[in-house]
Scaffold this motif. Sequence first.
Motif, PDB file in Angstrom:
ATOM      1  N   PRO A  42      49.209  79.466  70.070  1.00 15.91           N
ATOM      2  CA  PRO A  42      47.755  79.344  70.150  1.00 15.91           C
ATOM      3  C   PRO A  42      47.101  79.119  68.791  1.00 15.91           C
ATOM      4  CG  PRO A  42      48.524  81.141  71.533  1.00 15.91           C
ATOM      5  CD  PRO A  42      49.709  80.661  70.776  1.00 15.91           C
ATOM      6  N   GLU A  43      47.758  79.618  67.706  1.00 26.08           N
ATOM      7  CA  GLU A  43      47.170  79.415  66.379  1.00 26.08           C
ATOM      8  C   GLU A  43      47.449  78.010  65.849  1.00 26.08           C
ATOM      9  OE1 GLU A  43      49.263  81.908  67.097  1.00 26.08           O
ATOM     10  OE2 GLU A  43      47.847  83.570  67.260  1.00 26.08           O
ATOM     11  N   GLY A  44      48.240  77.236  66.553  1.00 29.32           N
ATOM     12  CA  GLY A  44      48.537  75.889  66.105  1.00 29.32           C
ATOM     13  C   GLY A  44      49.800  75.786  65.284  1.00 29.32           C
ATOM     14  N   ALA A  45      50.583  76.860  65.198  1.00 26.38           N
ATOM     15  CA  ALA A  45      51.794  76.842  64.398  1.00 26.38           C
ATOM     16  C   ALA A  45      52.941  76.226  65.192  1.00 26.38           C
ATOM     17  CB  ALA A  45      52.163  78.253  63.968  1.00 26.38           C
ATOM     18  N   ILE A  46      53.566  75.219  64.637  1.00 23.62           N
ATOM     19  CA  ILE A  46      54.679  74.544  65.286  1.00 23.62           C
ATOM     20  C   ILE A  46      55.966  75.222  64.844  1.00 23.62           C
ATOM     21  CG2 ILE A  46      55.898  72.357  65.512  1.00 23.62           C
ATOM     22  CD1 ILE A  46      53.182  71.019  64.920  1.00 23.62           C
ATOM     23  N   ARG A  47      56.792  75.640  65.799  1.00 23.59           N
ATOM     24  CA  ARG A  47      57.945  76.483  65.498  1.00 23.59           C
ATOM     25  C   ARG A  47      59.178  75.702  65.087  1.00 23.59           C
ATOM     26  NH1 ARG A  47      55.793  80.922  63.840  1.00 23.59           N
ATOM     27  NH2 ARG A  47      54.419  81.885  65.374  1.00 23.59           N
ATOM     28  N   ARG A  48      59.189  74.357  65.186  1.00 24.73           N
ATOM     29  CA  ARG A  48      60.317  73.581  64.684  1.00 24.73           C
ATOM     30  C   ARG A  48      59.774  72.363  63.956  1.00 24.73           C
ATOM     31  NH1 ARG A  48      61.714  69.021  67.517  1.00 24.73           N
ATOM     32  NH2 ARG A  48      60.765  68.684  69.560  1.00 24.73           N
ATOM     33  N   ASP A  49      60.588  71.770  63.122  1.00 23.14           N
ATOM     34  CA  ASP A  49      60.136  70.646  62.307  1.00 23.14           C
ATOM     35  C   ASP A  49      59.861  69.428  63.195  1.00 23.14           C
ATOM     36  OD1 ASP A  49      60.511  72.200  60.093  1.00 23.14           O
ATOM     37  OD2 ASP A  49      62.533  71.455  59.705  1.00 23.14           O
ATOM     38  N   PRO A  50      58.667  68.888  63.136  1.00 23.87           N
ATOM     39  CA  PRO A  50      58.380  67.691  63.938  1.00 23.87           C
ATOM     40  C   PRO A  50      59.078  66.460  63.368  1.00 23.87           C
ATOM     41  CG  PRO A  50      56.516  68.224  62.522  1.00 23.87           C
ATOM     42  CD  PRO A  50      57.506  69.332  62.360  1.00 23.87           C
ATOM     43  N   THR A  51      59.436  65.547  64.233  1.00 30.57           N
ATOM     44  CA  THR A  51      60.028  64.283  63.806  1.00 30.57           C
ATOM     45  C   THR A  51      58.923  63.360  63.310  1.00 30.57           C
ATOM     46  OG1 THR A  51      59.800  63.290  65.984  1.00 30.57           O
ATOM     47  CG2 THR A  51      61.821  64.553  65.551  1.00 30.57           C
ATOM     48  N   TRP A  86      48.821  74.710  52.407  1.00 29.74           N
ATOM     49  CA  TRP A  86      48.958  76.093  52.865  1.00 29.74           C
ATOM     50  C   TRP A  86      49.134  76.124  54.380  1.00 29.74           C
ATOM     51  CZ3 TRP A  86      46.157  79.254  56.188  1.00 29.74           C
ATOM     52  CH2 TRP A  86      46.541  80.605  56.206  1.00 29.74           C
ATOM     53  N   TYR A  87      48.348  75.305  55.069  1.00 28.77           N
ATOM     54  CA  TYR A  87      48.527  75.213  56.522  1.00 28.77           C
ATOM     55  C   TYR A  87      49.956  74.780  56.854  1.00 28.77           C
ATOM     56  CZ  TYR A  87      43.543  75.589  57.853  1.00 28.77           C
ATOM     57  OH  TYR A  87      42.271  76.038  58.097  1.00 28.77           O
ATOM     58  N   ALA A  88      50.424  73.750  56.157  1.00 30.65           N
ATOM     59  CA  ALA A  88      51.759  73.225  56.453  1.00 30.65           C
ATOM     60  C   ALA A  88      52.838  74.247  56.133  1.00 30.65           C
ATOM     61  CB  ALA A  88      51.997  71.945  55.656  1.00 30.65           C
ATOM     62  N   ALA A  89      52.678  74.989  55.044  1.00 32.82           N
ATOM     63  CA  ALA A  89      53.661  76.007  54.675  1.00 32.82           C
ATOM     64  C   ALA A  89      53.766  77.095  55.731  1.00 32.82           C
ATOM     65  CB  ALA A  89      53.298  76.626  53.326  1.00 32.82           C
ATOM     66  N   ASN A  90      52.705  77.252  56.524  1.00 30.27           N
ATOM     67  CA  ASN A  90      52.693  78.222  57.619  1.00 30.27           C
ATOM     68  C   ASN A  90      52.910  77.548  58.971  1.00 30.27           C
ATOM     69  OD1 ASN A  90      51.772  81.084  56.512  1.00 30.27           O
ATOM     70  ND2 ASN A  90      50.673  79.530  55.347  1.00 30.27           N
ATOM     71  N   PHE A  91      53.411  76.300  58.942  1.00 28.76           N
ATOM     72  CA  PHE A  91      53.760  75.525  60.135  1.00 28.76           C
ATOM     73  C   PHE A  91      52.562  75.246  61.038  1.00 28.76           C
ATOM     74  CE2 PHE A  91      57.525  77.919  58.820  1.00 28.76           C
ATOM     75  CZ  PHE A  91      58.416  76.875  58.627  1.00 28.76           C
ATOM     76  N   ARG A  92      51.370  75.210  60.434  1.00 31.04           N
ATOM     77  CA  ARG A  92      50.161  74.900  61.204  1.00 31.04           C
ATOM     78  C   ARG A  92      49.788  73.443  60.934  1.00 31.04           C
ATOM     79  NH1 ARG A  92      46.565  80.235  59.801  1.00 31.04           N
ATOM     80  NH2 ARG A  92      44.934  79.010  60.847  1.00 31.04           N
ATOM     81  N   TYR A  93      50.647  72.544  61.404  1.00 31.33           N
ATOM     82  CA  TYR A  93      50.513  71.127  61.089  1.00 31.33           C
ATOM     83  C   TYR A  93      49.252  70.472  61.642  1.00 31.33           C
ATOM     84  CZ  TYR A  93      55.281  71.584  59.393  1.00 31.33           C
ATOM     85  OH  TYR A  93      56.403  71.979  58.706  1.00 31.33           O
ATOM     86  N   PRO A  94      48.796  70.793  62.852  1.00 26.91           N
ATOM     87  CA  PRO A  94      47.545  70.177  63.316  1.00 26.91           C
ATOM     88  C   PRO A  94      46.362  70.508  62.388  1.00 26.91           C
ATOM     89  CG  PRO A  94      48.729  71.136  65.174  1.00 26.91           C
ATOM     90  CD  PRO A  94      49.430  71.586  63.938  1.00 26.91           C
ATOM     91  N   GLU A  95      46.287  71.760  61.933  1.00 26.48           N
ATOM     92  CA  GLU A  95      45.199  72.130  61.033  1.00 26.48           C
ATOM     93  C   GLU A  95      45.360  71.472  59.664  1.00 26.48           C
ATOM     94  OE1 GLU A  95      46.339  75.956  62.617  1.00 26.48           O
ATOM     95  OE2 GLU A  95      44.356  76.678  61.996  1.00 26.48           O
ATOM     96  N   VAL A 131      56.500  68.533  55.524  1.00 22.80           N
ATOM     97  CA  VAL A 131      57.551  68.999  56.427  1.00 22.80           C
ATOM     98  C   VAL A 131      58.890  69.051  55.694  1.00 22.80           C
ATOM     99  CG1 VAL A 131      58.864  68.441  58.513  1.00 22.80           C
ATOM    100  CG2 VAL A 131      56.369  68.178  58.498  1.00 22.80           C
ATOM    101  N   GLU A 132      59.169  68.029  54.879  1.00 22.32           N
ATOM    102  CA  GLU A 132      60.417  67.992  54.130  1.00 22.32           C
ATOM    103  C   GLU A 132      60.491  69.127  53.113  1.00 22.32           C
ATOM    104  OE1 GLU A 132      64.117  67.068  52.878  1.00 22.32           O
ATOM    105  OE2 GLU A 132      63.062  66.321  54.653  1.00 22.32           O
TER     106      GLU A 132
END
Length: 528
Positions: A5-14, A253-262, A287-288
């Motif tokens: 719900p927070e927008g955090a993606i749990r695996r690396d997106p392609t 910071w968002y990306a480091a917390n896997f919140r890629y949409p944000e 992501v890399e």
Amino acid sequence: MTATPEGAIRRDPTSAEIEELVADTPPSGKKRSLGFLAIVACLGSLLFGYDTGVIAGALPFMHMPTDAGGLQLTSFEEGLIGGLLAIGAALGAIVGGRMSDRWGRRHNITMLAIVFIIGTVGCTIAPNIWVLYPFRIVLGFAVGGASATVPVFLAESAPKRLRGPLVAIDQFMIVFGQLVAYTMNAWISSHNGGPQVETTDGHMSWDEAIPILEQLTITGGNGDAWRLMLVLATIPAVALWIGIRMLPESSRWYAANFRYPEAIGALKRLRDEEKDGPVAIEIEQMVEVNRQEEEAEKWTLRQAWNTKWTKKILLIGITLGCFDQLTGINTAMYYLPKVLHAVGFSSADSITLNVYTGIASCIGAGTGLWAVARFLRRHVGMYQEAGITIALSSLALVFAFGVAPYELEDGTFSANMPAMVPWLVLVLVALFVFIKQSGTVVWIYMGELFPAKIRGIGNGLAVGCLWIMNAIVTAVFPPMIENLGGAITYGIFAAINLVAFLFYWKVVPETKIYTLEEIEERLEKEYS
């Protein structure tokens, strides 16, 4: 691809998933220019500079009697006022860095703006020294937090083409903030006619009152002018609080917390894809980085200290941080009016003349941007230490042969003292701050020296030691200048900087011509 719900993606997106996500994610708010981002964020650095520099002009008024509006400081209390801010800054740098990692850079700067306001107002209305002390620590916490958070926010928010210049501007704004403080101090002092007291016989300058203080009955004065100097810092603090709320959080910071949409929404508010490239490519790079960091080994401080080669690197980083403050730069930043008054200038003139060293500092900072781009790191550090050693040795000689022989028992000077001596002191101090600001490489070393596995803890430890040494130098300088005199005091600092020159020459490794990975590999081979 699963999202919480927070927008955090749990695996690396392609790459395909990132492209789809970028296409479907709108900007998180109104478009903001990078210029606006730089102006707002750098208000934190301007506050850093203002709050460390303003005390130079405030102290002469604080020294006045309480009946005249001052705080009747002793040299020990004067040192604590500066030293406690540095202790607070050490705490702010360490705690503030962790807070920004946990809750976000923008969130942290927003909170720091409030802390700046609380600390400033608390110092301004403090009725006595014991109330002032804790608020100086609070203000220092904001200063240290800003020093740790603002450069990171800028570096993470800026596109690659502007990252270096924006971070360099941030460092320049610290020095510019000090110049603003010196200028406002001079204006307020001049508007108030300099430090003055009211007696039963009328008005007289504080300098005239000191030798006959026991004979006077103080009925008032303008000693509370220091409060106006301090409270002006609330203006940029309020502007920072308003402005930072109009900016997006760091996309990294968002990306480091896997919140890629944000991260995408924040990035779209700041990027011009024609100049900065597609947002999708930048997200892929984030992501890399996440992949690499998850695979990278992280060490504790104990592991680093118990391993021969990383222990040597830690010791070099800590020593560089300590030597940066043992240059004595804070003796000029905080106490120059005291030094100028000690060689014959009036208190009012000393506050005004402080502006010229602020200008020299700004010119030096600008020159330093060119120097670190043009020359090797070690060579810039050696230039700084050699130049400071010469400048401080010259100051010691001027105090020994141009000041001390003409000083009378009541603190005044013989009419036979050459008129050029006070001005020579001013010129040498201006030269000193120019050399220091144009040769500062320690912050660059902090980012390049430590290997990846200890970069966070190594940098935090070294910067923390830097602020602690700042507190020590700030606290001991007033008693040193009062009890040892200018010649011995500056002679001691000159000798320390000679040792620092030898340290750069013989011990400090070069980092400019290598990648971070190459630096790590070379140091491991050399120090193991």
